[in-house]
Write an enzyme that holds these catalytic residues in place. Structure first.
Site, PDB file in Angstrom:
ATOM      1  N   HIS A 153      16.582  69.726  20.129  1.00 44.67           N
ATOM      2  CA  HIS A 153      15.901  70.459  21.191  1.00 44.67           C
ATOM      3  C   HIS A 153      15.640  71.873  20.694  1.00 44.67           C
ATOM      4  O   HIS A 153      16.554  72.713  20.677  1.00 44.67           O
ATOM      5  CB  HIS A 153      16.816  70.443  22.424  1.00 44.67           C
ATOM      6  CG  HIS A 153      16.124  70.828  23.672  1.00 44.67           C
ATOM      7  ND1 HIS A 153      15.328  69.954  24.370  1.00 44.67           N
ATOM      8  CD2 HIS A 153      16.077  72.002  24.353  1.00 44.67           C
ATOM      9  CE1 HIS A 153      14.832  70.566  25.432  1.00 44.67           C
ATOM     10  NE2 HIS A 153      15.274  71.808  25.432  1.00 44.67           N
ATOM     11  N   HIS A 184      11.708  69.873  23.753  1.00 48.07           N
ATOM     12  CA  HIS A 184      11.756  71.240  24.303  1.00 48.07           C
ATOM     13  C   HIS A 184      10.400  71.903  24.486  1.00 48.07           C
ATOM     14  O   HIS A 184      10.207  72.612  25.467  1.00 48.07           O
ATOM     15  CB  HIS A 184      12.665  72.178  23.489  1.00 48.07           C
ATOM     16  CG  HIS A 184      12.621  73.617  23.929  1.00 48.07           C
ATOM     17  ND1 HIS A 184      13.160  74.036  25.129  1.00 48.07           N
ATOM     18  CD2 HIS A 184      12.087  74.727  23.352  1.00 48.07           C
ATOM     19  CE1 HIS A 184      12.969  75.350  25.249  1.00 48.07           C
ATOM     20  NE2 HIS A 184      12.323  75.789  24.185  1.00 48.07           N
ATOM     21  N   ASP A 191      10.857  65.384  27.488  1.00 46.11           N
ATOM     22  CA  ASP A 191      11.415  66.071  28.671  1.00 46.11           C
ATOM     23  C   ASP A 191      10.740  65.577  29.961  1.00 46.11           C
ATOM     24  O   ASP A 191       9.518  65.681  30.113  1.00 46.11           O
ATOM     25  CB  ASP A 191      11.220  67.589  28.554  1.00 46.11           C
ATOM     26  CG  ASP A 191      11.900  68.199  27.322  1.00 46.11           C
ATOM     27  OD1 ASP A 191      11.932  67.546  26.261  1.00 46.11           O
ATOM     28  OD2 ASP A 191      12.365  69.345  27.419  1.00 46.11           O
ATOM     29  N   ASN A 237      18.488  73.583  26.633  1.00 46.65           N
ATOM     30  CA  ASN A 237      18.837  74.915  27.136  1.00 46.65           C
ATOM     31  C   ASN A 237      18.970  74.979  28.659  1.00 46.65           C
ATOM     32  O   ASN A 237      19.648  75.857  29.176  1.00 46.65           O
ATOM     33  CB  ASN A 237      17.805  75.948  26.648  1.00 46.65           C
ATOM     34  CG  ASN A 237      16.383  75.533  26.927  1.00 46.65           C
ATOM     35  OD1 ASN A 237      15.976  74.417  26.613  1.00 46.65           O
ATOM     36  ND2 ASN A 237      15.607  76.414  27.525  1.00 46.65           N
ATOM     37  N   HIS A 238      18.342  74.059  29.393  1.00 46.09           N
ATOM     38  CA  HIS A 238      18.427  74.118  30.859  1.00 46.09           C
ATOM     39  C   HIS A 238      19.547  73.258  31.444  1.00 46.09           C
ATOM     40  O   HIS A 238      19.595  73.036  32.647  1.00 46.09           O
ATOM     41  CB  HIS A 238      17.098  73.696  31.483  1.00 46.09           C
ATOM     42  CG  HIS A 238      15.989  74.653  31.189  1.00 46.09           C
ATOM     43  ND1 HIS A 238      16.095  76.005  31.427  1.00 46.09           N
ATOM     44  CD2 HIS A 238      14.756  74.474  30.653  1.00 46.09           C
ATOM     45  CE1 HIS A 238      14.974  76.604  31.051  1.00 46.09           C
ATOM     46  NE2 HIS A 238      14.150  75.700  30.570  1.00 46.09           N
ATOM     47  N   GLU A 262      16.596  67.496  30.772  1.00 44.80           N
ATOM     48  CA  GLU A 262      16.963  68.882  31.130  1.00 44.80           C
ATOM     49  C   GLU A 262      16.077  69.482  32.216  1.00 44.80           C
ATOM     50  O   GLU A 262      16.433  70.491  32.795  1.00 44.80           O
ATOM     51  CB  GLU A 262      16.950  69.785  29.890  1.00 44.80           C
ATOM     52  CG  GLU A 262      15.553  70.046  29.365  1.00 44.80           C
ATOM     53  CD  GLU A 262      15.394  71.391  28.667  1.00 44.80           C
ATOM     54  OE1 GLU A 262      16.394  72.036  28.361  1.00 44.80           O
ATOM     55  OE2 GLU A 262      14.234  71.788  28.449  1.00 44.80           O
ATOM     56  N   ASN A 263      14.906  68.869  32.471  1.00 44.85           N
ATOM     57  CA  ASN A 263      14.012  69.390  33.510  1.00 44.85           C
ATOM     58  C   ASN A 263      13.851  68.409  34.679  1.00 44.85           C
ATOM     59  O   ASN A 263      12.920  68.530  35.475  1.00 44.85           O
ATOM     60  CB  ASN A 263      12.613  69.666  32.931  1.00 44.85           C
ATOM     61  CG  ASN A 263      12.638  70.537  31.699  1.00 44.85           C
ATOM     62  OD1 ASN A 263      12.487  70.049  30.576  1.00 44.85           O
ATOM     63  ND2 ASN A 263      12.856  71.818  31.873  1.00 44.85           N
ATOM     64  N   HIS A 299       7.572  70.541  25.174  1.00 37.46           N
ATOM     65  CA  HIS A 299       6.793  69.766  26.156  1.00 37.46           C
ATOM     66  C   HIS A 299       5.388  69.428  25.652  1.00 37.46           C
ATOM     67  O   HIS A 299       4.580  68.893  26.409  1.00 37.46           O
ATOM     68  CB  HIS A 299       6.695  70.480  27.514  1.00 37.46           C
ATOM     69  CG  HIS A 299       8.026  70.724  28.181  1.00 37.46           C
ATOM     70  ND1 HIS A 299       8.144  71.186  29.460  1.00 37.46           N
ATOM     71  CD2 HIS A 299       9.300  70.567  27.727  1.00 37.46           C
ATOM     72  CE1 HIS A 299       9.421  71.313  29.780  1.00 37.46           C
ATOM     73  NE2 HIS A 299      10.145  70.947  28.728  1.00 37.46           N
TER      74      HIS A 299
END
Ligand SMILES: [Fe+2]
Ligand SMILES: [Fe+2]
Length: 258
Positions: free
Chosen positions: A147, A172, A8, A67-68, A39-40, A174
């Protein structure tokens, strides 16, 4: 084929580290395909067109999410058209925008999301079964970004897909795990790749604001941490005829002190 999966990427410090390290790695390891979880990428939550383009210009071929993915709504139409090579988890309920897989350079890249300590998504195990039977004639090389939060669910998915996909990379949390291995039937596996983001942080976010939120239990807007970044990735080599993994290794880099 040599395939790199980057964990990520967290906000600007993460994008900066990808730009700093990826061109050299592409050259050094003669990489055929690079995937990154984005996603981040935009301010720590979600991804925008410009942050995606930054990752692509640094040498990423395919961006996975999690999820983000919905946090920055401007990306939604691009997920539908696939104008940008960005996928979202496959096992979202029908009707969710975007696509859960893509074919790039004769590799099938799939994004799955877990359900333990997460939301009530569709079953990732059965979603993967359906996809593999639908696309079984397309290619032998299949790479999955799973994820998910729980190590148990990720280890279980590794066993479930062993011998049916070339690699299963967890994302996910991290936090990178030490268990890179080739599973008994020939699938490259790691529970979590880790992240590309500020070393002095709590999983990418400013440590003081995260601690404030834990100690007071008050909702708190978190900000991306500052300072030098770590770069966590996993490299695997796959036989493109059989789709079996040949080896797997961690690739770790760290920015210099400012
Ligand atoms: Fe993340
Ligand atoms: Fe996530």
């Amino acid at each position: 084929m040599r395939i790199l999966m980057i964990g990520d990427v967290i906000g600007k410090p993460g994008r900066r580290a990808v730009q700093e390290f990826l061109p050299g790695l592409r050259h050094e390891y003669r990489l055929d395909l690079v995937m990154a979880n984005g996603e981040n990428a935009a301010g720590g939550l979600g991804i925008t067109v410009s942050t995606a383009q930054e990752l692509l210009e640094s040498g990423v071929d395919v961006i996975t999410t999690g999820n983000h993915v919905w946090a920055k709504r401007e990306i939604i139409p691009y997920l539908d058209t696939m104008e940008l090579p960005i996928i979202r988890p496959l096992n979202l309920p029908p009707g969710a925008p975007g696509h859960g897989f893509m074919l790039k350079k004769k590799v099938l890249i799939v994004n799955l999301i877990g359900r333990v300590f997460m939301r009530e998504y569709d079953c990732p195990f059965r979603a993967m079964d359906s996809l593999l039977s639908e696309l079984k004639d397309e290619t032998k090389v299949v790479i999955v970004d799973f994820h998910a939060e729980a190590t148990s669910e990720k280890v279980a998915m590794g066993r479930y897909l062993d011998g049916r996909v070339s690699a299963l990379f967890g994302t996910h949390t991290h936090v990178g795990t030490i268990d890179t291995c080739i599973l008994p039937r020939g699938t490259s596996y790691v529970t979590d790749v880790g992240m590309v983001g500020p070393a002095d942080s709590v999983i990418g976010d400013d440590a003081d604001s995260v601690l404030h939120s834990f100690l007071t239990q008050m909702p708190h807007r978190l900000s991306v941490g500052k300072g030098k970044s770590i770069f966590n990735a996993v490299l695997t080599e796959v036989d493109k005829i059989t789709g079996k993994a040949l080896n797997i290794q961690r690739i770790q880099r760290e920015e210099e002190d400012e």
